[in-house]
Design an enzyme around this catalytic site. Structure first.
Site, PDB file in Angstrom:
ATOM      1  N   HIS A   1      20.396 -19.546   3.640  1.00  0.00           N
ATOM      2  CA  HIS A   1      19.122 -19.307   4.331  1.00  0.00           C
ATOM      3  C   HIS A   1      19.454 -18.671   5.678  1.00  0.00           C
ATOM      4  O   HIS A   1      19.526 -19.330   6.712  1.00  0.00           O
ATOM      5  CB  HIS A   1      18.346 -20.611   4.544  1.00  0.00           C
ATOM      6  CG  HIS A   1      17.145 -20.397   5.433  1.00  0.00           C
ATOM      7  ND1 HIS A   1      16.061 -19.637   5.054  1.00  0.00           N
ATOM      8  CD2 HIS A   1      16.873 -20.801   6.701  1.00  0.00           C
ATOM      9  CE1 HIS A   1      15.184 -19.594   6.031  1.00  0.00           C
ATOM     10  NE2 HIS A   1      15.659 -20.293   7.049  1.00  0.00           N
TER      11      HIS A   1
ATOM     12  N   ASP B   1      11.967 -18.474   1.720  1.00  0.00           N
ATOM     13  CA  ASP B   1      12.445 -17.116   1.417  1.00  0.00           C
ATOM     14  C   ASP B   1      11.902 -16.669   0.055  1.00  0.00           C
ATOM     15  O   ASP B   1      11.490 -15.519  -0.117  1.00  0.00           O
ATOM     16  CB  ASP B   1      13.980 -17.104   1.411  1.00  0.00           C
ATOM     17  CG  ASP B   1      14.540 -17.784   2.650  1.00  0.00           C
ATOM     18  OD1 ASP B   1      14.292 -17.291   3.749  1.00  0.00           O
ATOM     19  OD2 ASP B   1      15.186 -18.851   2.517  1.00  0.00           O
TER      20      ASP B   1
HETATM   21  P1  NAD Z   1      10.761 -28.249  16.757  1.00  0.00           P
HETATM   22  O1  NAD Z   1      11.728 -28.009  17.876  1.00  0.00           O
HETATM   23  O2  NAD Z   1       9.305 -28.010  16.975  1.00  0.00           O
HETATM   24  O3  NAD Z   1      10.898 -29.748  16.270  1.00  0.00           O
HETATM   25  C1  NAD Z   1      12.129 -30.343  16.024  1.00  0.00           C
HETATM   26  C2  NAD Z   1      11.955 -31.832  16.241  1.00  0.00           C
HETATM   27  O4  NAD Z   1      13.147 -32.471  15.838  1.00  0.00           O
HETATM   28  C3  NAD Z   1      11.699 -32.215  17.691  1.00  0.00           C
HETATM   29  O5  NAD Z   1      10.525 -33.006  17.781  1.00  0.00           O
HETATM   30  C4  NAD Z   1      12.948 -32.999  18.086  1.00  0.00           C
HETATM   31  O6  NAD Z   1      12.683 -34.030  19.007  1.00  0.00           O
HETATM   32  C5  NAD Z   1      13.375 -33.537  16.721  1.00  0.00           C
HETATM   33  N1  NAD Z   1      14.783 -33.942  16.638  1.00  0.00           N
HETATM   34  C6  NAD Z   1      15.863 -33.382  17.238  1.00  0.00           C
HETATM   35  N2  NAD Z   1      16.974 -34.072  16.932  1.00  0.00           N
HETATM   36  C7  NAD Z   1      16.601 -35.080  16.127  1.00  0.00           C
HETATM   37  C8  NAD Z   1      17.288 -36.148  15.513  1.00  0.00           C
HETATM   38  N3  NAD Z   1      18.600 -36.314  15.682  1.00  0.00           N
HETATM   39  N4  NAD Z   1      16.580 -37.017  14.760  1.00  0.00           N
HETATM   40  C9  NAD Z   1      15.259 -36.869  14.597  1.00  0.00           C
HETATM   41  N5  NAD Z   1      14.540 -35.887  15.176  1.00  0.00           N
HETATM   42  C10 NAD Z   1      15.198 -35.008  15.925  1.00  0.00           C
HETATM   43  O7  NAD Z   1      11.324 -27.411  15.535  1.00  0.00           O
HETATM   44  P2  NAD Z   1      10.548 -26.960  14.220  1.00  0.00           P
HETATM   45  O8  NAD Z   1       9.854 -25.680  14.478  1.00  0.00           O
HETATM   46  O9  NAD Z   1       9.786 -28.104  13.691  1.00  0.00           O
HETATM   47  O10 NAD Z   1      11.796 -26.587  13.282  1.00  0.00           O
HETATM   48  C11 NAD Z   1      12.697 -27.578  12.846  1.00  0.00           C
HETATM   49  C12 NAD Z   1      13.908 -26.936  12.205  1.00  0.00           C
HETATM   50  O11 NAD Z   1      13.533 -26.249  11.011  1.00  0.00           O
HETATM   51  C13 NAD Z   1      14.619 -25.885  13.064  1.00  0.00           C
HETATM   52  O12 NAD Z   1      16.021 -26.067  12.899  1.00  0.00           O
HETATM   53  C14 NAD Z   1      14.200 -24.570  12.428  1.00  0.00           C
HETATM   54  O13 NAD Z   1      15.145 -23.540  12.695  1.00  0.00           O
HETATM   55  C15 NAD Z   1      14.181 -24.974  10.983  1.00  0.00           C
HETATM   56  N6  NAD Z   1      13.451 -24.083  10.069  1.00  0.00           N
HETATM   57  C16 NAD Z   1      13.982 -23.904   8.815  1.00  0.00           C
HETATM   58  C17 NAD Z   1      13.334 -23.104   7.909  1.00  0.00           C
HETATM   59  C18 NAD Z   1      13.891 -22.892   6.522  1.00  0.00           C
HETATM   60  O14 NAD Z   1      13.329 -22.066   5.772  1.00  0.00           O
HETATM   61  N7  NAD Z   1      14.959 -23.571   6.076  1.00  0.00           N
HETATM   62  C19 NAD Z   1      12.149 -22.468   8.267  1.00  0.00           C
HETATM   63  C20 NAD Z   1      11.615 -22.683   9.535  1.00  0.00           C
HETATM   64  C21 NAD Z   1      12.278 -23.504  10.442  1.00  0.00           C
HETATM   65  C1  LMR Z   2      12.643 -19.058   9.183  1.00  0.00           C
HETATM   66  O1  LMR Z   2      13.186 -18.585   8.173  1.00  0.00           O
HETATM   67  O2  LMR Z   2      11.458 -18.855   9.475  1.00  0.00           O
HETATM   68  C2  LMR Z   2      13.453 -19.908  10.126  1.00  0.00           C
HETATM   69  O3  LMR Z   2      14.609 -20.371   9.479  1.00  0.00           O
HETATM   70  C3  LMR Z   2      13.792 -19.152  11.362  1.00  0.00           C
HETATM   71  C4  LMR Z   2      14.469 -20.011  12.400  1.00  0.00           C
HETATM   72  O4  LMR Z   2      15.518 -19.571  12.925  1.00  0.00           O
HETATM   73  O5  LMR Z   2      13.966 -21.107  12.708  1.00  0.00           O
END
Ligand code: NAD
Ligand code: LMR
Length: 329
Positions: free
Chosen positions: A188, A160
């Site tokens: 967030h 962000d």
């Molecule tokens: P994704 O679905 O591609 O990958 C998630 C992975 O986590 C999968 O491979 C899954 O098998 C694994 N997983 C699920 N449960 C698990 C556990 N208990 N232990 C270990 N691994 C486990 O998702 P992504 O695109 O890589 O995103 C991951 C997370 O990050 C999501 O929650 C998304 O919303 C979040 N995110 C946060 C931000 C931020 O700014 N804070 C930004 C983008 C995404």
């Molecule tokens: C982002 O800010 O890009 C993510 O947290 C969005 C999401 O819900 O995975």
């Protein structure tokens, strides 16, 4: 001098953020170009094969700093001796899922991982939670790790922060590198508050340079706060490379410090500063130094900012109450 490798654990290693993250950790961008690393990849059983494929690719890069890769579905193994833990794997919200269901499903992940960190990690462990809802997942993990100092559990709002800098640079024509002291407050989520009142553009106050209250309220804040949803709409998947980049930035700054005259934004356990209830994991302006961080104190919070900080903090308190009600705290 040969340095001891730093153990870095990444959960959700086979996911899309994991794929964008691991190569940069192994090439030295997380901790520094002279710091060797050992990677531990935690996945659920269904993700192990894909994680093995990523590990094969990591091998094929022949990174000089990469001193080993271990893949496991056991949190106790994954966090054994961990110095840095990036908690990326989380349960995404699926159709028909209520907010409470999402919090409960993630509680099932972050509570045991917090306990495994408590029982196995190195004394200097630093934790960054990326998986959403990041602030509350961090709170759940932190509560399950009573032997680890609470301030070692942080949540990611650096994406962000970076998004806000980029929008401000585009509006003013300034270089990204000229923008300092921007702050993300709160959660967030879409309630977050990107604050430019203390930010500087080439040494001048950013709000004065912008001098456009309508742009601030109606364009800048919603664009930054809803950027995650806009990326999902455009890509058909949530942000991955920019999220991985922000995770790298967050840990690199925490370990190596903020630049002189600047600060960053991190979701951290509140000490009560700026009226944020103690213990909530909320984003603040922080200065990092010597491997630790401190909240920037003494900023004047105007009424415009106060209302928005309070709204985001109220959402965090609601999430905390919901997970407390589920017995996760
Ligand atoms: P994704 O679905 O591609 O990958 C998630 C992975 O986590 C999968 O491979 C899954 O098998 C694994 N997983 C699920 N449960 C698990 C556990 N208990 N232990 C270990 N691994 C486990 O998702 P992504 O695109 O890589 O995103 C991951 C997370 O990050 C999501 O929650 C998304 O919303 C979040 N995110 C946060 C931000 C931020 O700014 N804070 C930004 C983008 C995404
Ligand atoms: C982002 O800010 O890009 C993510 O947290 C969005 C999401 O819900 O995975």
């Amino acid at each position: 001098m040969t340095r001891t490798p730093v153990n870095v654990t990444v959960t959700g290693a086979a996911g899309q953020i994991g794929y964008a993250l691991l190569f940069r950790i192994a090439s030295g961008h997380l901790l520094g170009a002279d710091v060797p690393v050992k990677l531990r990849l935690l996945e659920i059983p269904q993700g192990l094969k894909a994680a093995e494929g990523t590990a094969m690719e990591l091998d094929d890069c022949a990174f000089p700093l990469l001193r080993g890769i271990e893949i496991t579905d056991d949190p106790n193994v994954a966090f054994d001796g961990a110095n840095v833990a990036l908690l990326v794997g989380a349960r995404p919200r699926t159709k028909g899922m209520e907010r409470g269901d999402l919090l409960e499903a993630n509680g099932g992940i972050f509570k045991p991982q917090g306990k495994a960190i408590n029982d196995n990690a190195a004394d200097d462990i630093k934790v960054l939670v990326v998986g959403n809802p990041a602030n509350t997942n961090a709170l759940i993990a932190q509560a399950a790790a009573p032997d680890v100092p609470a301030e070692r559990f942080t949540a990611m709002t650096r994406l962000d922060h970076n998004r806000a800098i980029s929008q401000l640079a585009a509006k003013t024509g300034a270089a990204v590198s000229d923008i300092k002291r921007l702050t993300i407050w709160g959660n967030h989520s879409a309630t977050q508050y990107p604050d430019i009142f203390h930010a500087e553009i080439a040494g001048k106050n950013a709000a004065e340079v912008v001098n456009d209250q309508q742009w601030l309220a109606d364009e800048f804040i919603p664009t930054v706060a809803k950027r995650g949803a806009a990326i999902i709409e455009a890509r058909g998947a949530s942000s991955a490379a920019s999220a991985a980049n922000a995770a790298i930035d967050h840990v690199h700054t925490w370990v190596n410090g903020t630049a002189e005259g600047d600060w960053t934004s991190m979701g951290i356990p509140s000490d009560g500063s700026y009226g944020v209830p103690e213990g909530l994991i909320s984003s603040f302006p922080v200065i990092c130094k010597d491997g630790g961080y401190e909240i920037v104190q003494g900023l004047d919070v105007n009424e415009f900012s106060r209302t928005r900080i309070d709204a985001s903090v109220a959402e965090l308190a609601e999430e905390r109450d919901a997970v407390r009600g589920l017995g996760l705290l």
